[in-house]
Design an enzyme around this catalytic site. Structure first.
Site, PDB file in Angstrom:
ATOM      1  N   ASP A 111     -40.034  62.983  64.335  1.00 15.86           N
ATOM      2  CA  ASP A 111     -40.097  64.436  64.371  1.00 15.86           C
ATOM      3  C   ASP A 111     -41.524  64.890  64.059  1.00 15.86           C
ATOM      4  O   ASP A 111     -42.368  64.111  63.612  1.00 15.86           O
ATOM      5  CB  ASP A 111     -39.084  65.047  63.388  1.00 15.86           C
ATOM      6  CG  ASP A 111     -39.287  64.555  61.970  1.00 15.86           C
ATOM      7  OD1 ASP A 111     -40.356  64.857  61.391  1.00 15.86           O
ATOM      8  OD2 ASP A 111     -38.401  63.870  61.408  1.00 15.86           O
TER       9      ASP A 111
ATOM     10  N   GLU B 240     -47.265  33.660  81.450  1.00 15.48           N
ATOM     11  CA  GLU B 240     -46.971  34.883  80.689  1.00 15.48           C
ATOM     12  C   GLU B 240     -48.185  35.304  79.860  1.00 15.48           C
ATOM     13  O   GLU B 240     -48.499  36.482  79.738  1.00 15.48           O
ATOM     14  CB  GLU B 240     -45.752  34.667  79.785  1.00 15.48           C
ATOM     15  CG  GLU B 240     -44.447  34.651  80.565  1.00 15.48           C
ATOM     16  CD  GLU B 240     -43.256  34.239  79.709  1.00 15.48           C
ATOM     17  OE1 GLU B 240     -42.162  34.779  79.927  1.00 15.48           O
ATOM     18  OE2 GLU B 240     -43.424  33.361  78.817  1.00 15.48           O
TER      19      GLU B 240
END
Ligand code: GLA
Length: 726
Positions: free
Chosen positions: A526, A606
């Site tokens: 928030d 990877e």
């Protein structure tokens, strides 16, 4: 810009106007909130309304009801405003009747500095209107702050006891907004642990719809944000209003269509678990709310909120600073690590171009599982031979910075701290507490407790070379009870004030440490927390497919730079899903990127891909920090597509990820300059106009494949000498 004339208040932002007036009876009435409108036109309109349609002073003690009047703050208890009240104040004798009328106003060329609460900062102008109760010594000040650089008005209310006896505040919302009859829908961001901020749009009926948290934190389940969508508002068209509370505790936002079909939206601290004793000559300041208006859909609302949060909430020291690319060991090791295991991750991280190693949970006390040691913030030297120094040295030798995890608000019953201070945990003696994740919550309403934690955390930060802190909080509050408080109704708000107090103190004491917020993932995502921590761990769900949705939802009202996004292992630990590392990297590039897996277990291919991802990210990180987000295709209904465009419209980053087999698409871009020529990935040239009208043709793509493209303005050699370098 704020203009006041004959008790008519005119607030004008970049693209909107907000207006109020005091009617003949002295009540502050809402007049207008929407597209920008000329001051004189509005004056004329309001004067006509006041003269011809409103009750007059003489009617005050006669037959009229506030119920049918558009109010700026709802008071239920006199003259019959039967909407949900914005405030309930009880006198000593239990009386709650009140009649708040205009008393005075002032305009200041500054924002409001609220010491104990996170608040909007930077340049702004504030209108404060004081209302006074006819029957008591109470005043309510309504504040409105306006900014030049974003379409946000920040509001809050201050409740002032100017009398000689204490009163009790039973409800104290921050704002109230009455909108005229229309077809309204409500957008909210609901969710759960590992599935936060899912957008949901529903019609609003003739009843009170309440979005709320009573979990002691803003919560995974409902974000303290709502948008009101008018008529057929969509992503790029139509009017909408946002309300975002700058608050991290128990909140409520209500939307209510009344019998006149008008809408009242309001919100603030949740009245559940709330009761505040206000002594004479003392004020109670409610949290701020950021209201936002967009005439061109939800997309624009999101961009305005992103600008507001970056320009007026996040610490300016960090807001546009390049974020550290981290590797965090949580999903790599969980609690099971020693120096050697961590050294190998650090060494590998350095080879791949990562710049910060973050040591997560499990380094302190005797913590080898989640059952012990929260509160014992000293290094487990048995587990980490040589202490943190061995690790910080290893990082330093590899050119990496070092970060560390804390959970300052929590306490384990199996801890030295609990053995000495069992009363520091919240809850009532003799009442069995809930032990979610085997832990209790520290009593942050107590200054001595918070100060102890400040000292413990500070010692670790002072004694070691630490540049990054991840502040976690892994459970909801269930016992709203402090052994020290006499009125438990103050607990929930005082608790969050304690959190803010510690966050303020630590960030001030260690201005060079970068703080990341976290609450079991995104349980406290928030604007309140973003005031202290520039970014927040978005979710514990690191699955790329789930993350598309979580990040998409979060972007409704938060900037990309506030979202911490990591590439994790395959199969994913939360969902078991298998996805290519390219997809994981691309989705994680739409935020503050990082890695959360054992790098040593990656294949050579990877590793190559990770290296490439980091190099690519470094080319677009400015856009993530400063750009405008345009959402193109919604992953809840099909493929995922977003693009970020620089403010000067010279560069953009485009991401497309498929959810379907053999996807073949032409997608219309947004946000570019129609008159510019752009190169796409350096090998195709299109005009901005064509890209936005006809669209960008994409190759055939299989499920879970992704495409990330850089789009740059093409500048002809004759005019600029060289092509624009990305
Ligand atoms: C929470 C966080 C995770 C991790 C664990 C550690 O769940 O969201 O990222 O830090 O705690 O216990």
């Amino acid at each position: 810009m704020i203009k006041t004339q004959n008790k008519i208040f005119y607030i004008c932002g970049k693209n909107y106007t907000y207006a109020m007036y005091v009617n003949d009876m002295g009540f502050l009435q809402h007049a207008y909130y929407g597209k920008k409108i000329n001051h004189n036109d509005l004056l004329l309109y309001i004067n006509e309304v006041c003269k011809k349609l409103e009750p007059l002073k003489e009617d005050l003690n006669l037959d009229f009801s506030l119920d049918s009047m558009p109010s700026e703050f709802g008071c239920f208890f006199n003259h019959g405003d039967y909407h949900e009240p914005s405030v309930i104040i009880e006198q000593l004798d239990g009386a709650t009747m009140c009649r708040y009328r205009y008393f005075s106003h002032e305009v200041k060329d500054e924002v409001i500095d609220i010491a104990e609460l996170p608040h909007a900062r930077g340049c702004g102008q504030t209108l404060s209107i004081t209302l006074k109760d006819d029957f008591s010594d109470m005043e309510i000040v309504l504040n409105y702050t306006v900014f030049d650089d974003c379409d946000v008005i920040v509001r809050n209310a201050e409740i002032k006891n100017v009398g000689h006896t204490a009163i009790v505040i039973k409800k104290a919302f921050s704002f109230c907004l009455d909108l005229p009859k229309a077809e309204y829908k409500l957008l909210r961001l609901h969710g759960r642990w590992a599935g936060e901020r899912i957008p949901e749009i529903t019609p609003i009926g003739h009843a009170v719809t309440k979005l709320q948290s009573i979990r002691g934190q803003s919560s995974h389940q409902m974000n303290p944000f709502a948008a009101i969508l008018k008529d057929d508002c969509g992503e790029d068209v139509g009017e909408c209003y946002g309300a975002q509370l700058i608050y991290s505790g128990n909140f409520a936002i209500t939307a209510e269509i009344d019998y006149n079909d008008r809408l009242r939206i309001q919100g603030g601290i949740n009245e559940c678990h709330f009761e505040w004793e206000l002594d004479p000559q003392v004020n109670f300041v409610t949290p701020q709310v950021a209201l936002c208006y967009s005439a061109t859909g939800i997309g624009q609302l999101s961009r305005e909120y992103a600008d507001f949060i970056r320009g007026h909430i996040v610490n300016s020291q960090y807001v546009y600073k390049k974020r550290p690319i981290v590797v965090n060991n949580w999903e790599a090791t969980y609690f099971d690590f020693d120096n050697e295991r961590l050294f190998s991750i650090i060494d590998e991280a350095a080879k791949l171009g990562i710049d910060t190693f973050v040591l997560d949970d499990g380094w302190f006390g005797k913590r080898n599982s989640d059952a012990t040691s929260l509160g014992d913030w000293f290094v487990n030297n048995e587990k980490l031979n040589g202490g943190l120094k061995a690790l910080t040295d290893r990082c330093k030798n590899n050119g990496l910075n070092f970060g560390i995890w804390f959970e300052p608000e929590a306490i384990s019953e199996y801890s030295d701290l609990y053995r000495v201070h069992p009363d520091w945990a919240i809850g009532k003696e003799g009442v069995e507490p809930a032990r979610w994740r085997n832990q209790l919550v520290l009593d942050f309403t107590r200054k001595d407790v918070v100060d102890y934690i400040f000292n413990a955390v500070s010692k670790i930060l002072k004694d070691n070379e630490i540049s990054y802190v991840k502040w976690d909080f892994n459970r909801n509050i269930s016992e709203f009870y402090s052994r020290r408080l006499t009125n438990q109704g103050g607990f929930a708000h005082r608790y969050i004030l304690g959190v803010y107090y510690l966050a303020e103190k630590l960030t001030k004491e260690f201005p060079d440490v970068f703080f990341e917020g976290c609450a079991g993932g995104g349980g406290r995502f928030d604007t309140g927390m973003l005031y202290y921590f520039p970014q927040i761990w978005t979710s514990d769900n690191t699955d790329a497919i789930e993350r598309m949705k979580i990040q998409w939802g979060t972007s409704m009202c938060y900037p990309l730079s506030s979202m911490s996004c990591h590439v994790s292992a395959c199969p994913n630990h939360q969902t078991g899903r298998v996805t290519p590392i390219e997809l994981r990297g691309t989705i994680a590039s739409l935020g503050a990127t990082g890695y959360e897996l054992d790098l040593t277990k990656l294949s050579d291919l990877e590793k190559l891909s990770v290296k490439q991802q980091i190099a690519n990210y470094k080319k677009i990180d400015e856009l993530i920090l400063k750009g405008d987000l345009f959402r193109l295709s919604d992953p809840f209904y099909g493929d995922f597509c977003e693009m970020i465009v620089s403010k000067d419209k010279r560069k953009a980053y485009f991401v497309y990820a498929t959810r379907n087999e053999r996807s073949k698409n032409v997608i219309r871009l947004k946000g570019l300059d129609a008159s510019k020529l752009y190169t796409v990935n350096d090998n195709m040239t299109f005009s901005g106009h064509a890209l936005m009208c006809v669209g960008l043709p994409l190759p055939v793509m299989d499920k879970n494949m992704c495409l990330s493209l850089t789009i740059c303005e093409k500048i002809s050699k004759s005019t600029d000498g060289a092509r624009y370098e990305f």
